[in-house]
Design a protein around this motif. Structure first.
Motif: not given
Length: 138
Positions: A131-136
């Protein structure tokens, strides 16, 4: 959500390496834009590549939108900047109360080292949390 555009350059399991188009939010040319993109180009001339989650199994060469949840950047910045500053002051005050100026210097150094350890612990604890990471974005 905070969004930015990029192109996938490589794949790494559940992650993709994405070459970002711009630094900043990309609203520099809009009315009221802050111009952060121009500053980013001035201070960071190397290509910006990030490792992001790839939940939709995008392929190399695909143009994608990278997103990060609201509040993640604010919480991270508050933790990374606020904790060392607070630890510095608390250490300096405690050291000063115990041993004067020398104690303040030693106490502030100990406070900074303590905050560094806490930040490392927080990083290791939050790393598995997607939830705290960037994603596509889909």
């Amino acid at each position: 959500m905070i969004d930015a555009l990029g192109t996938i350059t490589a794949l790494d399991g559940d992650y993709a390496l994405v070459l970002m188009d711009e630094s900043g939010c990309g609203r520099c040319h809009e009315q009221g834009g802050c111009g952060g993109n121009n500053l980013g180009k001035m201070f960071c001339s190397t290509p910006r590549t990030f490792r992001v989650l790839n939940p939709r199994n995008s392929v190399i060469g695909e143009r994608v939108t990278i997103a990060i949840a609201e509040g993640v950047v604010r919480r991270s910045a508050t933790l990374v900047y606020g904790l060392p500053l607070l630890a510095l002051f608390v250490g300096a005050l405690a050291g000063s109360a115990l041993a004067g100026e020398t104690g303040a210097i030693v106490g502030s150094t100990i406070g900074l080292l303590f905050s560094w350890r806490l930040l490392r612990y927080a990083q290791q604890r939050m790393a598995p949390d997607h939830r705290s990471q960037p994603f596509i974005r889909y």
